[in-house]
Write an enzyme that holds these catalytic residues in place. Structure first.
Site, short mmCIF file in Angstrom:
data_model
loop_
_atom_site.label_atom_id
_atom_site.label_comp_id
_atom_site.label_asym_id
_atom_site.label_seq_id
_atom_site.Cartn_x
_atom_site.Cartn_y
_atom_site.Cartn_z
N ASP A 158 -11.87 11.00 -27.99
CA ASP A 158 -12.01 12.34 -28.56
C ASP A 158 -11.14 12.46 -29.81
O ASP A 158 -10.11 11.79 -29.94
CB ASP A 158 -11.55 13.40 -27.55
CG ASP A 158 -12.47 13.48 -26.34
OD1 ASP A 158 -13.63 13.04 -26.44
OD2 ASP A 158 -12.01 14.00 -25.30
N ARG A 159 -11.57 13.31 -30.72
CA ARG A 159 -10.81 13.52 -31.97
C ARG A 159 -9.33 13.78 -31.68
O ARG A 159 -8.45 13.23 -32.34
CB ARG A 159 -11.40 14.71 -32.74
CG ARG A 159 -10.61 15.05 -34.01
CD ARG A 159 -10.88 16.48 -34.47
NE ARG A 159 -12.17 16.61 -35.10
CZ ARG A 159 -12.38 16.52 -36.43
NH1 ARG A 159 -11.34 16.29 -37.23
NH2 ARG A 159 -13.57 16.67 -36.93
#
Length: 317
Positions: A158-159
């Site tokens: 995930d970012r």
């Protein structure tokens, strides 16, 4: 939770039969040395680089030009064990790597690149193709050596999650990894800073995850047609505000760790999407610490680690 450290001693390639200490150049700008006896890092470098002065060797180490089994170390007293590989990067190669933004290279060979991705950096472009990503930076990085070089996405973080992430350097290696990912990857370990005091020293979370149209994940204790997710955790330390957990994935579902920890009343710090009330680090308190896998090129077990961010340790002290 399973005894991770014991298991690693049995699996880690550093415990294979020792090899004589000698240098060889595995890639342009990188010289490798094999460790044959227990020793600290600086004395080892002084021994194998005996044509350089002590100050010169210390400078190379301090500048981040030395890696042990693919992981960069700068501490003089870092312990070495027989069978490990110590890599010395040329200044040019170190400079090439230092141009990367919000990420560092932990390991690179002809088949794969392993990075420590920073929180906030996308793994690959989403809506805006011009946005800086780990993928776009690595693509430019490999092309500096050869314009025909490419990289390929194997898995994603995930970012807002930082830590260890792997890319392939050929489509063949990418397909080999993805085709048998569950068997090739032996361990995926994260460090999570969660809100509140986790009472149990260890535990296992098992539930079924489903995703709504807004791409938010929901969990159910019974099979509701979703994807089964299993997460093991071990309490490392904590205080009345935060607990630091070592988390190992048995399955790899989207947002698995975040939603399951929220379900037991301890959302990941900074995770507003899944119920966190605080954001002390201005980032998500989730870090991919360790990836252990069978190397697709050598068929040997390898281990890549990214140190826990200092803020995780400070807030849980």
């Amino acid at each position: 939770m399973k005894n991770i450290n014991k298991r690693n001693r049995n699996r880690n390639p550093q415990h294979r039969k020792p090899m004589k200490s000698k240098a060889n150049t595995a890639a342009q700008g990188v010289t490798n040395y094999k460790v044959e006896e227990p020793m600290e890092l600086l004395p080892f470098l002084l021994k194998v680089m005996n044509n350089r002065s002590r100050n010169s060797v210390k400078s190379i180490l301090t500048r981040g030009q030395v890696a042990v089994d693919g992981n960069i170390y700068t501490k003089h007293n870092h312990p070495l064990t027989p069978g490990q590989t110590v890599s010395v990067l040329s200044n040019k190669e170190a400079m090439r790597r230092s141009e990367l933004i919000d990420m560092t290279i932990l390991h690179e060979d002809r088949d794969i690149i392993v990075i420590n991705k920073g929180a906030g950096l996308l793994s690959i472009a989403a809506n805006d193709p011009t946005e800086l990503t780990a993928y776009s930076q690595l693509s430019e990085y490999v092309k500096k050596e050869n314009p025909n070089n490419k990289i390929f996405v194997v898995h994603r973080l995930d970012r807002d999650t930082s830590g260890v992430m792997l890319y392939a350097k050929s489509e063949e290696i990418k397909e080999a990894l993805q085709a048998d990912w569950k068997n090739i990857v032996k361990e995926r370990i994260y460090t999570a800073l969660v809100e509140g005091t986790v009472e149990n020293d260890h535990g296992t979370l098992s539930s079924w995850l489903t995703e709504n149209k807004a791409m938010k994940i929901y969990t159910s204790p019974v099979d509701n047609g979703g994807k089964h997710a299993v997460t093991h955790y071990r309490k490392v330390r904590g205080n009345e505000n935060y607990t630091l957990l070592e988390v190992e994935l048995e399955t790899g579902r989207k947002h698995q760790i975040r939603v399951q920890l929220k379900e037991i009343g301890h959302p990941v710090a900074g995770d507003k999407q899944y119920g966190a009330a605080t954001n002390p680090m201005k980032r998500l308190g989730l870090h991919a610490t360790t990836l252990v896998l069978v190397h697709p090129g050598t068929n040997k077990l390898v281990r890549y680690t990214a140190e826990v961010p200092p803020a995780f340790l400070r807030l849980s002290n």
